[in-house]
Design a protein around this motif. Structure first.
Motif, PDB file in Angstrom:
ATOM      1  N   TRP A 127      47.454  36.656  37.516  1.00  0.00           N
ATOM      2  CA  TRP A 127      47.166  37.795  38.402  1.00  0.00           C
ATOM      3  C   TRP A 127      45.766  38.327  38.138  1.00  0.00           C
ATOM      4  O   TRP A 127      45.408  38.640  37.011  1.00  0.00           O
ATOM      5  CB  TRP A 127      48.216  38.888  38.205  1.00  0.00           C
ATOM      6  CG  TRP A 127      49.587  38.321  38.355  1.00  0.00           C
ATOM      7  CD1 TRP A 127      50.506  38.137  37.377  1.00  0.00           C
ATOM      8  CD2 TRP A 127      50.171  37.824  39.560  1.00  0.00           C
ATOM      9  NE1 TRP A 127      51.629  37.544  37.895  1.00  0.00           N
ATOM     10  CE2 TRP A 127      51.458  37.347  39.228  1.00  0.00           C
ATOM     11  CE3 TRP A 127      49.736  37.726  40.881  1.00  0.00           C
ATOM     12  CZ2 TRP A 127      52.311  36.788  40.176  1.00  0.00           C
ATOM     13  CZ3 TRP A 127      50.587  37.167  41.822  1.00  0.00           C
ATOM     14  CH2 TRP A 127      51.851  36.713  41.473  1.00  0.00           C
ATOM     15  N   ASP A 128      44.975  38.432  39.182  1.00  0.00           N
ATOM     16  CA  ASP A 128      43.608  38.934  39.098  1.00  0.00           C
ATOM     17  C   ASP A 128      43.631  40.446  38.909  1.00  0.00           C
ATOM     18  O   ASP A 128      44.328  41.150  39.627  1.00  0.00           O
ATOM     19  CB  ASP A 128      42.854  38.569  40.380  1.00  0.00           C
ATOM     20  CG  ASP A 128      41.367  38.781  40.245  1.00  0.00           C
ATOM     21  OD1 ASP A 128      40.960  39.899  39.875  1.00  0.00           O
ATOM     22  OD2 ASP A 128      40.617  37.837  40.524  1.00  0.00           O
ATOM     23  N   ARG A 133      47.356  39.423  45.384  1.00  0.00           N
ATOM     24  CA  ARG A 133      48.580  39.683  46.145  1.00  0.00           C
ATOM     25  C   ARG A 133      49.693  38.828  45.571  1.00  0.00           C
ATOM     26  O   ARG A 133      49.532  37.620  45.437  1.00  0.00           O
ATOM     27  CB  ARG A 133      48.399  39.359  47.615  1.00  0.00           C
ATOM     28  CG  ARG A 133      49.711  39.440  48.410  1.00  0.00           C
ATOM     29  CD  ARG A 133      49.509  39.093  49.830  1.00  0.00           C
ATOM     30  NE  ARG A 133      48.958  40.268  50.472  1.00  0.00           N
ATOM     31  CZ  ARG A 133      48.961  40.473  51.762  1.00  0.00           C
ATOM     32  NH1 ARG A 133      49.448  39.573  52.581  1.00  0.00           N
ATOM     33  NH2 ARG A 133      48.447  41.565  52.276  1.00  0.00           N
ATOM     34  N   ALA A 134      50.814  39.457  45.235  1.00  0.00           N
ATOM     35  CA  ALA A 134      52.026  38.745  44.820  1.00  0.00           C
ATOM     36  C   ALA A 134      52.904  38.605  46.056  1.00  0.00           C
ATOM     37  O   ALA A 134      53.171  39.584  46.744  1.00  0.00           O
ATOM     38  CB  ALA A 134      52.751  39.524  43.736  1.00  0.00           C
ATOM     39  N   THR A 135      53.336  37.380  46.340  1.00  0.00           N
ATOM     40  CA  THR A 135      54.180  37.119  47.505  1.00  0.00           C
ATOM     41  C   THR A 135      55.460  36.439  47.048  1.00  0.00           C
ATOM     42  O   THR A 135      55.410  35.407  46.375  1.00  0.00           O
ATOM     43  CB  THR A 135      53.453  36.221  48.525  1.00  0.00           C
ATOM     44  OG1 THR A 135      52.237  36.866  48.922  1.00  0.00           O
ATOM     45  CG2 THR A 135      54.312  35.976  49.749  1.00  0.00           C
ATOM     46  N   TRP A 149      46.966  44.604  45.438  1.00  0.00           N
ATOM     47  CA  TRP A 149      46.157  45.609  44.763  1.00  0.00           C
ATOM     48  C   TRP A 149      44.701  45.199  44.878  1.00  0.00           C
ATOM     49  O   TRP A 149      44.384  44.085  45.216  1.00  0.00           O
ATOM     50  CB  TRP A 149      46.575  45.768  43.296  1.00  0.00           C
ATOM     51  CG  TRP A 149      46.521  44.515  42.498  1.00  0.00           C
ATOM     52  CD1 TRP A 149      45.478  44.065  41.743  1.00  0.00           C
ATOM     53  CD2 TRP A 149      47.557  43.535  42.372  1.00  0.00           C
ATOM     54  NE1 TRP A 149      45.794  42.861  41.156  1.00  0.00           N
ATOM     55  CE2 TRP A 149      47.072  42.521  41.523  1.00  0.00           C
ATOM     56  CE3 TRP A 149      48.833  43.410  42.886  1.00  0.00           C
ATOM     57  CZ2 TRP A 149      47.819  41.414  41.184  1.00  0.00           C
ATOM     58  CZ3 TRP A 149      49.577  42.300  42.550  1.00  0.00           C
ATOM     59  CH2 TRP A 149      49.078  41.323  41.710  1.00  0.00           C
ATOM     60  N   GLY A 150      43.825  46.148  44.619  1.00  0.00           N
ATOM     61  CA  GLY A 150      42.397  45.866  44.681  1.00  0.00           C
ATOM     62  C   GLY A 150      41.795  46.297  45.991  1.00  0.00           C
ATOM     63  O   GLY A 150      42.034  47.406  46.449  1.00  0.00           O
ATOM     64  N   ARG A 151      41.021  45.397  46.625  1.00  0.00           N
ATOM     65  CA  ARG A 151      40.372  45.721  47.888  1.00  0.00           C
ATOM     66  C   ARG A 151      41.358  46.374  48.834  1.00  0.00           C
ATOM     67  O   ARG A 151      42.450  45.885  49.029  1.00  0.00           O
ATOM     68  CB  ARG A 151      39.800  44.477  48.549  1.00  0.00           C
ATOM     69  CG  ARG A 151      38.515  44.039  47.906  1.00  0.00           C
ATOM     70  CD  ARG A 151      38.130  42.720  48.431  1.00  0.00           C
ATOM     71  NE  ARG A 151      38.822  41.786  47.519  1.00  0.00           N
ATOM     72  CZ  ARG A 151      38.711  40.493  47.552  1.00  0.00           C
ATOM     73  NH1 ARG A 151      38.020  39.918  48.477  1.00  0.00           N
ATOM     74  NH2 ARG A 151      39.308  39.743  46.671  1.00  0.00           N
ATOM     75  N   GLY A 152      40.962  47.466  49.447  1.00  0.00           N
ATOM     76  CA  GLY A 152      41.851  48.195  50.339  1.00  0.00           C
ATOM     77  C   GLY A 152      42.749  49.170  49.591  1.00  0.00           C
ATOM     78  O   GLY A 152      43.505  49.898  50.207  1.00  0.00           O
ATOM     79  N   GLY A 170      49.369  50.346  42.747  1.00  0.00           N
ATOM     80  CA  GLY A 170      48.007  50.088  43.193  1.00  0.00           C
ATOM     81  C   GLY A 170      46.959  50.455  42.173  1.00  0.00           C
ATOM     82  O   GLY A 170      47.228  50.592  40.993  1.00  0.00           O
ATOM     83  N   ASN A 171      45.724  50.644  42.627  1.00  0.00           N
ATOM     84  CA  ASN A 171      44.613  50.926  41.730  1.00  0.00           C
ATOM     85  C   ASN A 171      44.536  52.360  41.265  1.00  0.00           C
ATOM     86  O   ASN A 171      43.822  52.651  40.336  1.00  0.00           O
ATOM     87  CB  ASN A 171      43.283  50.569  42.413  1.00  0.00           C
ATOM     88  CG  ASN A 171      43.008  49.102  42.307  1.00  0.00           C
ATOM     89  OD1 ASN A 171      43.659  48.396  41.550  1.00  0.00           O
ATOM     90  ND2 ASN A 171      42.055  48.645  43.073  1.00  0.00           N
TER      91      ASN A 171
END
Length: 191
Positions: A127-128, A133-135, A149-152, A170-171
């Motif tokens: 995971w970055d 994104r975890a799907t 999480w992250g961008r957006g 989230g962040n």
């Protein structure tokens, strides 16, 4: 009217009534068959930024994990389901039946699988920390849930139910899971 003629007429009426009942019930059952897992099984939490240094030790690898929760009362067979990141790295569940109202934690590193903990047996982080994104996908290939999480910022859901997941997602987390600036080299790690 003869007895056999009356019997045939009653049989025809019963068959016609049965067909109407079956046709009326079809949309409801078809809807359930299309995505029966979507409301039952969710990604309930993600620890994408393992505590401590990212030194690829088994402790560090297992410090990143994803919780999968069965919110229903019935058990769900997760055999053949997959959990993947945005780059396509994939974990496939083997023989695991997730009991009702239970959670299984999917760790990145090595360990002994149990009913509550399974391990991807990887030697690198999945995971970055910055954006990923975890799907979760069922055995038919249908997306059951996602967590980003992250961008957006924060999380977005493909399920569309927009339920509130609390303030720890989230962040904008208050703990160290999403806080790269206090980690020194952690913010520079992409994977």
């Amino acid at each position: 009217m003869s007895a056999s003629s009356a019997a045939r007429r009653l049989t025809a009426i019963a068959l016609a009534a049965g067909s109407l009942v079956a046709a009326a019930a079809l949309p409801a059952s078809a809807d359930q068959d299309r995505d029966p897992d979507r409301q039952r099984v969710v990604i309930s939490d993600v620890q994408y930024n393992a505590p401590g240094p990212d030194n690829r030790s088994n402790r560090s690898l297992n410090g990143e994990w994803v919780n999968i929760t069965n919110r229903s009362r019935q058990s769900v067979d997760l055999r053949g389901w997959t959990l993947r990141n945005s780059e396509g790295d994939r974990y496939t569940f083997r023989h695991l039946r997730l009991n009702g109202r239970s959670t299984v934690t999917v760790h990145t590193g090595f360990g002994r699988d149990t009913r509550h903990d399974v391990y991807q047996d990887r030697r690198e982080h999945v995971w970055d920390n910055r954006s990923d994104r975890a799907t979760l996908t069922n055995r038919r290939g249908a997306v059951v849930d996602t967590e980003s999480w992250g961008r957006g910022r924060g999380h977005d859901r493909d399920r569309g139910d927009n339920r509130d997941r609390g303030d720890n997602r989230g962040n904008d987390r208050g703990d160290n899971r999403g806080n790269d600036r206090d980690r020194g080299d952690r913010g520079d790690r992409q994977r």
